[in-house]
Design a protein around this motif. Structure first.
Motif, PDB file in Angstrom:
ATOM      1  N   VAL A  60       0.996  -1.107   0.140  1.00 20.72           N
ATOM      2  CA  VAL A  60      -0.076   0.100  -0.060  1.00 20.72           C
ATOM      3  C   VAL A  60       1.100   1.184  -0.077  1.00 20.72           C
ATOM      4  N   GLY A  61       0.172   2.200  -0.289  1.00 20.41           N
ATOM      5  CA  GLY A  61       1.047   3.469  -0.344  1.00 20.41           C
ATOM      6  C   GLY A  61       0.820   4.482   0.835  1.00 20.41           C
ATOM      7  N   GLY A  62       1.322   5.659   0.779  1.00 20.37           N
ATOM      8  CA  GLY A  62       1.118   6.605   1.875  1.00 20.37           C
ATOM      9  C   GLY A  62      -0.060   7.202   2.052  1.00 20.37           C
ATOM     10  N   THR A  63      -0.748   7.244   0.958  1.00 20.99           N
ATOM     11  CA  THR A  63      -2.114   7.874   1.040  1.00 20.99           C
ATOM     12  C   THR A  63      -3.007   7.052   1.958  1.00 20.99           C
ATOM     13  N   ARG A  64      -3.039   5.569   1.988  1.00 22.49           N
ATOM     14  CA  ARG A  64      -3.689   5.014   2.945  1.00 22.49           C
ATOM     15  C   ARG A  64      -3.557   5.184   4.308  1.00 22.49           C
ATOM     16  N   VAL A  65      -2.342   5.422   4.697  1.00 21.84           N
ATOM     17  CA  VAL A  65      -1.537   5.725   5.815  1.00 21.84           C
ATOM     18  C   VAL A  65      -2.140   6.914   6.241  1.00 21.84           C
ATOM     19  N   ALA A  66      -2.329   8.119   5.422  1.00 21.67           N
ATOM     20  CA  ALA A  66      -2.583   9.413   5.850  1.00 21.67           C
ATOM     21  C   ALA A  66      -4.252   9.286   5.973  1.00 21.67           C
ATOM     22  N   ARG A  67      -4.776   8.545   5.455  1.00 20.22           N
ATOM     23  CA  ARG A  67      -6.244   8.278   5.792  1.00 20.22           C
ATOM     24  C   ARG A  67      -6.768   7.857   7.138  1.00 20.22           C
ATOM     25  N   LEU A  68      -5.930   6.798   7.424  1.00 24.87           N
ATOM     26  CA  LEU A  68      -6.018   6.420   8.897  1.00 24.87           C
ATOM     27  C   LEU A  68      -5.634   7.574   9.931  1.00 24.87           C
ATOM     28  N   VAL A  69      -4.577   8.333   9.429  1.00 19.64           N
ATOM     29  CA  VAL A  69      -4.269   9.249  10.356  1.00 19.64           C
ATOM     30  C   VAL A  69      -5.154  10.313  10.825  1.00 19.64           C
ATOM     31  N   ASN A  70      -6.004  10.668   9.304  1.00 21.51           N
ATOM     32  CA  ASN A  70      -7.196  11.813   9.638  1.00 21.51           C
ATOM     33  C   ASN A  70      -8.122  11.272  10.595  1.00 21.51           C
ATOM     34  N   GLU A  71      -8.362   9.776  10.117  1.00 21.76           N
ATOM     35  CA  GLU A  71      -9.762   9.209  11.215  1.00 21.76           C
ATOM     36  C   GLU A  71      -9.126   9.207  12.618  1.00 21.76           C
ATOM     37  N   ASP A  79      -7.671  18.496  16.063  1.00 25.17           N
ATOM     38  CA  ASP A  79      -8.076  19.173  14.943  1.00 25.17           C
ATOM     39  C   ASP A  79      -7.575  20.231  14.849  1.00 25.17           C
ATOM     40  N   THR A  80      -6.507  20.759  15.459  1.00 21.77           N
ATOM     41  CA  THR A  80      -6.048  22.353  15.622  1.00 21.77           C
ATOM     42  C   THR A  80      -4.551  22.278  14.830  1.00 21.77           C
ATOM     43  N   ARG A  81      -4.052  23.277  14.688  1.00 17.32           N
ATOM     44  CA  ARG A  81      -2.931  23.483  13.893  1.00 17.32           C
ATOM     45  C   ARG A  81      -2.052  24.520  14.949  1.00 17.32           C
ATOM     46  N   PRO A  82      -0.734  24.204  15.252  1.00 19.93           N
ATOM     47  CA  PRO A  82      -0.296  23.131  14.999  1.00 19.93           C
ATOM     48  C   PRO A  82      -1.047  21.700  15.905  1.00 19.93           C
ATOM     49  N   ALA A  83      -0.729  20.502  15.477  1.00 20.65           N
ATOM     50  CA  ALA A  83      -1.212  19.512  16.008  1.00 20.65           C
ATOM     51  C   ALA A  83      -0.969  19.219  17.493  1.00 20.65           C
ATOM     52  N   ARG A  84      -1.834  18.720  18.321  1.00 21.21           N
ATOM     53  CA  ARG A  84      -1.681  18.686  19.738  1.00 21.21           C
ATOM     54  C   ARG A  84      -1.233  17.254  20.053  1.00 21.21           C
ATOM     55  N   PHE A  85      -1.442  16.321  19.177  1.00 22.41           N
ATOM     56  CA  PHE A  85      -1.008  14.941  19.550  1.00 22.41           C
ATOM     57  C   PHE A  85      -0.219  14.307  18.560  1.00 22.41           C
ATOM     58  N   ILE A  86      -0.698  14.317  17.099  1.00 18.13           N
ATOM     59  CA  ILE A  86       0.181  13.579  15.971  1.00 18.13           C
ATOM     60  C   ILE A  86       0.723  14.643  15.043  1.00 18.13           C
ATOM     61  N   ARG A  87       2.027  14.360  15.022  1.00 19.85           N
ATOM     62  CA  ARG A  87       2.804  15.453  14.164  1.00 19.85           C
ATOM     63  C   ARG A  87       3.147  14.703  12.896  1.00 19.85           C
ATOM     64  N   THR A  88       3.189  15.383  11.800  1.00 20.98           N
ATOM     65  CA  THR A  88       3.282  14.907  10.717  1.00 20.98           C
ATOM     66  C   THR A  88       4.820  15.573  10.191  1.00 20.98           C
ATOM     67  N   VAL A  89       5.577  14.310   9.715  1.00 16.93           N
ATOM     68  CA  VAL A  89       6.938  14.633   9.321  1.00 16.93           C
ATOM     69  C   VAL A  89       6.787  14.406   7.849  1.00 16.93           C
ATOM     70  N   HIS A  90       6.818  15.610   6.998  1.00 17.22           N
ATOM     71  CA  HIS A  90       6.529  15.760   5.611  1.00 17.22           C
ATOM     72  C   HIS A  90       7.469  14.564   4.831  1.00 17.22           C
ATOM     73  N   ARG A  91       6.930  13.569   4.154  1.00 22.26           N
ATOM     74  CA  ARG A  91       7.424  12.608   3.216  1.00 22.26           C
ATOM     75  C   ARG A  91       8.336  11.502   4.051  1.00 22.26           C
TER      76      ARG A  91
END
Length: 215
Positions: A60-71, A79-91
């Motif tokens: 699977v690709g990163g898109t499916r992981v991103a979908r789970l992270v959004n859920e 749902d705030t910026r910057p994130a309180r709990f889940i930090r994204t490290v781009h790519r």
């Protein structure tokens, strides 16, 4: 183990997430994602590692992981910026970045329960009991209709929780496919591929309680 963050409590023994005291239903892969990020905090977990953990039998690709992270973010109110709990490290991946406290786990339940599999009675241990095609599963089923890690029963605090592990063909409780974790009771029938298992509790057997219609 129980972890508190924000208004959420993650209980990895009971396989449960609560928010403001209310249970939050999560798909098994979303729950596993949260569990991995919490376990490996504050390290960043690479996308490749998440894919291997969440989709062991598929590419699977990163898109499916991103979908789970959004859920997951929706479920925990991140749902705030910057994130309180889940930090994204781009790519690269994701990391749990919030403040979190741990509580000592309750003592593991003395199993006292088992699965009836044909003429066999297979005792369940405290913690995780896997049902699947893998040779090291507690209930190992050699069938193409069964995933390597198809389902599991978690025994803790006097409870037994049945959970499907994202299997292709599903796990059935009393002939209904389960969509979320289910607490088992004496006499419940579990179907995985071609196998039917009956959940047994020793105390219920001794007192004669439970489903009297079952042998």
């Amino acid at each position: 183990m129980r972890f508190r963050f924000g208004d959420c409590v993650l209980d990895t023994d009971q396989r449960e997430l609560t928010r403001a005291g209310r249970a939050v239903p999560l798909l098994p892969k979303v729950f596993r994602l949260l569990e991995v990020l919490v376990e490996r905090r504050p390290r960043v977990v690479a996308l490749s590692d998440l894919r291997a953990l969440l989709w062991a039998d598929a590419l699977v690709g990163g898109t499916r992981v991103a979908r789970l992270v959004n859920e997951l973010r929706t479920a925990i109110g991140d749902d705030t910026r910057p994130a309180r709990f889940i930090r994204t490290v781009h790519r690269f991946g994701y990391a749990f970045c919030g403040e979190l406290s741990e509580e000592a786990p309750a003592a593991a339940a003395a199993a006292g329960c088992a699965l009836e599999w044909g003429v066999r009675l297979v005792p369940l241990a405290g913690g995780e009991n896997v049902i699947g095609r893998a040779a090291d599963a507690l209930i190992s089923v050699a069938s193409s209709r069964v995933s390597r890690r198809h389902a599991r029963i978690l025994v803790a605090d006097g409870r037994a929780i049945l959970e499907d592990l994202g299997s292709k063909n599903g796990t059935y409780l009393e002939d209904s496919r389960i969509e979320a974790s289910q607490e088992l009771k004496h006499g419940d029938c579990i179907t995985v591929g071609p196998v039917r298992l009956i959940f047994r509790v020793a105390a219920a057997e001794e007192t004669g309680s439970g489903d009297a219609s079952r042998p």
